[in-house]
Design an enzyme around this catalytic site. Structure first.
Site, PDB file in Angstrom:
ATOM      1  N   VAL A  95      40.277  37.669  37.016  1.00  0.00           N
ATOM      2  CA  VAL A  95      41.183  37.450  38.146  1.00  0.00           C
ATOM      3  C   VAL A  95      42.340  38.425  38.003  1.00  0.00           C
ATOM      4  O   VAL A  95      43.113  38.347  37.043  1.00  0.00           O
ATOM      5  CB  VAL A  95      41.708  36.003  38.174  1.00  0.00           C
ATOM      6  CG1 VAL A  95      42.627  35.793  39.373  1.00  0.00           C
ATOM      7  CG2 VAL A  95      40.544  35.015  38.200  1.00  0.00           C
ATOM      8  N   SER A 135      45.044  33.884  31.505  1.00  0.00           N
ATOM      9  CA  SER A 135      45.992  34.846  30.939  1.00  0.00           C
ATOM     10  C   SER A 135      47.422  34.453  31.284  1.00  0.00           C
ATOM     11  O   SER A 135      48.338  34.658  30.489  1.00  0.00           O
ATOM     12  CB  SER A 135      45.695  36.255  31.474  1.00  0.00           C
ATOM     13  OG  SER A 135      44.404  36.674  31.112  1.00  0.00           O
ATOM     14  N   GLU A 136      47.614  33.906  32.484  1.00  0.00           N
ATOM     15  CA  GLU A 136      48.917  33.403  32.911  1.00  0.00           C
ATOM     16  C   GLU A 136      48.737  31.958  33.359  1.00  0.00           C
ATOM     17  O   GLU A 136      48.209  31.674  34.438  1.00  0.00           O
ATOM     18  CB  GLU A 136      49.482  34.253  34.043  1.00  0.00           C
ATOM     19  CG  GLU A 136      49.822  35.670  33.613  1.00  0.00           C
ATOM     20  CD  GLU A 136      50.605  36.422  34.688  1.00  0.00           C
ATOM     21  OE1 GLU A 136      51.683  35.948  35.080  1.00  0.00           O
ATOM     22  OE2 GLU A 136      50.119  37.480  35.119  1.00  0.00           O
ATOM     23  N   PHE A 178      36.096  34.085  27.512  1.00  0.00           N
ATOM     24  CA  PHE A 178      35.490  34.941  28.532  1.00  0.00           C
ATOM     25  C   PHE A 178      36.517  35.350  29.553  1.00  0.00           C
ATOM     26  O   PHE A 178      37.589  34.782  29.662  1.00  0.00           O
ATOM     27  CB  PHE A 178      34.306  34.231  29.197  1.00  0.00           C
ATOM     28  CG  PHE A 178      34.633  32.887  29.787  1.00  0.00           C
ATOM     29  CD1 PHE A 178      35.140  32.763  31.066  1.00  0.00           C
ATOM     30  CD2 PHE A 178      34.429  31.729  29.040  1.00  0.00           C
ATOM     31  CE1 PHE A 178      35.425  31.523  31.619  1.00  0.00           C
ATOM     32  CE2 PHE A 178      34.717  30.484  29.578  1.00  0.00           C
ATOM     33  CZ  PHE A 178      35.218  30.373  30.866  1.00  0.00           C
ATOM     34  N   ARG A 202      51.936  38.386  47.677  1.00  0.00           N
ATOM     35  CA  ARG A 202      51.547  38.434  49.090  1.00  0.00           C
ATOM     36  C   ARG A 202      50.340  37.540  49.379  1.00  0.00           C
ATOM     37  O   ARG A 202      49.693  37.687  50.412  1.00  0.00           O
ATOM     38  CB  ARG A 202      51.247  39.870  49.516  1.00  0.00           C
ATOM     39  CG  ARG A 202      52.449  40.804  49.379  1.00  0.00           C
ATOM     40  CD  ARG A 202      52.128  42.180  49.933  1.00  0.00           C
ATOM     41  NE  ARG A 202      53.186  43.140  49.602  1.00  0.00           N
ATOM     42  CZ  ARG A 202      53.151  44.429  49.937  1.00  0.00           C
ATOM     43  NH1 ARG A 202      52.113  44.911  50.605  1.00  0.00           N
ATOM     44  NH2 ARG A 202      54.127  45.252  49.586  1.00  0.00           N
ATOM     45  N   TYR A 255      47.149  28.425  37.645  1.00  0.00           N
ATOM     46  CA  TYR A 255      45.927  27.724  38.001  1.00  0.00           C
ATOM     47  C   TYR A 255      46.085  26.236  38.285  1.00  0.00           C
ATOM     48  O   TYR A 255      45.223  25.646  38.951  1.00  0.00           O
ATOM     49  CB  TYR A 255      44.879  27.962  36.907  1.00  0.00           C
ATOM     50  CG  TYR A 255      44.523  29.427  36.821  1.00  0.00           C
ATOM     51  CD1 TYR A 255      43.658  30.003  37.738  1.00  0.00           C
ATOM     52  CD2 TYR A 255      45.114  30.254  35.863  1.00  0.00           C
ATOM     53  CE1 TYR A 255      43.358  31.355  37.690  1.00  0.00           C
ATOM     54  CE2 TYR A 255      44.827  31.603  35.812  1.00  0.00           C
ATOM     55  CZ  TYR A 255      43.945  32.154  36.726  1.00  0.00           C
ATOM     56  OH  TYR A 255      43.663  33.481  36.690  1.00  0.00           O
ATOM     57  N   VAL A 308      47.414  37.340  47.720  1.00  0.00           N
ATOM     58  CA  VAL A 308      46.085  37.881  47.448  1.00  0.00           C
ATOM     59  C   VAL A 308      45.310  36.971  46.498  1.00  0.00           C
ATOM     60  O   VAL A 308      44.169  36.569  46.771  1.00  0.00           O
ATOM     61  CB  VAL A 308      46.179  39.306  46.868  1.00  0.00           C
ATOM     62  CG1 VAL A 308      44.791  39.823  46.479  1.00  0.00           C
ATOM     63  CG2 VAL A 308      46.821  40.247  47.875  1.00  0.00           C
TER      64      VAL A 308
END
Length: 405
Positions: free
Chosen positions: A79, A115-116, A405, A88, A120, A90
């Protein structure tokens, strides 16, 4: 405005460039090629501003171990959004459209490593397993059972890959959070790009075998030797460690702690209930750092809940909110026990109200529901209902995913 479409082979160079911008690092072509093999082209969605690829999301099929069984799952990965179009919408559009697609597919569950982490939760993902990072001093005394050192083999990961796969597959069906790994996943796991080693050694491997011959544990690791005031102070950095039995785990730890010119064995991804904390409890305080690990999303709630077993009997009505997938929202009766469960729509009054994210966080058996309740994020309408639900969802050990992963 931007267009979203499925990627093609012609888009791969643009994906590599986007990945470098999105993750702030440079990927050698061979590393990118090996890592990209796991992706399913039909599930790669890109956002385009004109001819420019500015956002990407992908998924691959796997099987996830859950309490009492296995469930088909989609692994969400890669992602990324270009800095030129940040904030924006995306990523929001890509993730929302992906969830809609996944809810219509064969997998009732999605998984990811974040990762961040701040992204989520608002899409219904919950932290379903956690990992421990810890540095173990070489001087540590290890308690616990040990295997025969004659059963230990050292070599390169490619040489010992069959043994590693055998040990991984022996553990995978028994531990919630573990997932299937295809050939491309293993090739990525043992890929050893010389340019990314810095001062460290090539990637190395150790495999432990049972007395009957099958592999029951493995580790992939690097060593870095440094000196301080004339004394060695090197580090063993462990990429993966899997032990099927306590004796195999104890033996692997013993090998890693017995490498000359090193003073520390550093782990970045261990289960929070890993035996190392028991093996060393009489000699050293390890002070592990606990981080999020596998995130879970229930894409088809009734199918996901039906796929696992439960630690105790519970008959409860859940009022679930799900802002992204309305098909999951509403009141559900969960009648569950050690043999499975029934999940059905109901008009009965709710005993517990919660977001799908909090249900996902408890799905693999971690006690996320109790923590959410303490934080006031779960509503209890019948006294004792949250405790009963948390008890039924809880597993016998901490969930864990050995493969990132």
């Amino acid at each position: 405005m931007f267009e979203v479409r499925t990627l093609t082979d012609d888009d791969m160079p643009a994906l590599r460039e986007l990945d470098e911008w999105a993750f702030g690092s440079w990927f050698p072509q061979d590393r990118f090629t090996v890592s990209a093999r796991r992706l399913e082209r039909a599930r790669q969605r890109g956002a385009f501003a004109g001819d420019d690829l500015v956002g990407h999301v992908a998924a691959f099929s796997h099987t996830l171990t859950v309490p009492g069984g296995l469930v088909p799952a989609a692994g969400v990965t890669w992602v990324g959004v270009s800095p030129q179009v940040r904030r924006r919408g995306v990523a929001a559009r890509l993730l929302t459209e992906q969830l809609t697609d996944l809810a219509a597919d064969a997998e009732p569950v999605a998984t990811l490593w974040a990762s961040e982490a701040g992204i989520y939760g608002r899409f219904g993902y919950g932290v379903a397993s956690r990992r421990a990072a810890v540095d173990v001093p070489r001087a540590s005394r290890l308690d616990g059972p040990d295997a025969d050192r004659d059963a230990v083999t050292l070599g390169s990961p490619s040489e010992l890959l069959d043994g590693a796969r055998q040990a991984y597959e022996a553990l995978r069906p028994t531990l919630p959070g573990m997932i299937t790994r295809e050939d491309a996943d293993w090739q990525a796991a043992v890929h050893d790009d010389e340019r990314s080693r810095a001062e460290a050694s090539p990637l190395r491997a150790v495999v432990v075998r049972d007395t009957d011959g099958p592999a029951v544990g493995y580790a992939f690791f690097r060593t870095t030797v440094t000196w301080s005031d004339g004394h060695p102070s090197g580090t063993v950095s462990v990429r993966e460690l899997v032990g099927v039995t306590p004796a195999a785990t104890r033996t692997l730890l013993g090998v890693l702690l017995d490498i000359d010119l090193t003073t520390t064995v550093s782990f970045w991804n261990l289960p929070v209930d890993h035996p190392v904390f028991a093996f060393t409890q009489h000699t050293v305080g390890l002070a592990p750092r606990i981080n999020d690990q596998l995130w879970v999303r229930l894409t088809r709630l009734p199918d996901a809940l039906h796929a696992r077993t439960y630690s105790s009997d519970v008959d409860i009505v859940l009022d679930v909110t799900d802002s992204t997938l309305p098909s999951n929202a509403g009141r559900w009766r969960l009648a569950a026990g050690t043999d499975g469960c029934q999940v059905e729509r109901t008009q009965a009054a709710a005993h517990v109200s919660l977001d799908v994210r909090d249900l996902a966080a408890a799905y693999l058996g971690d006690d996320g529901l109790s923590r959410a309740a303490v934080a006031g994020m779960v509503g209890e309408h019948t006294s004792g209902a949250v405790a009963a639900l948390a008890r039924a969802l809880r597993g016998s050990r901490a969930p864990y995913c050995a493969y990132m992963f």
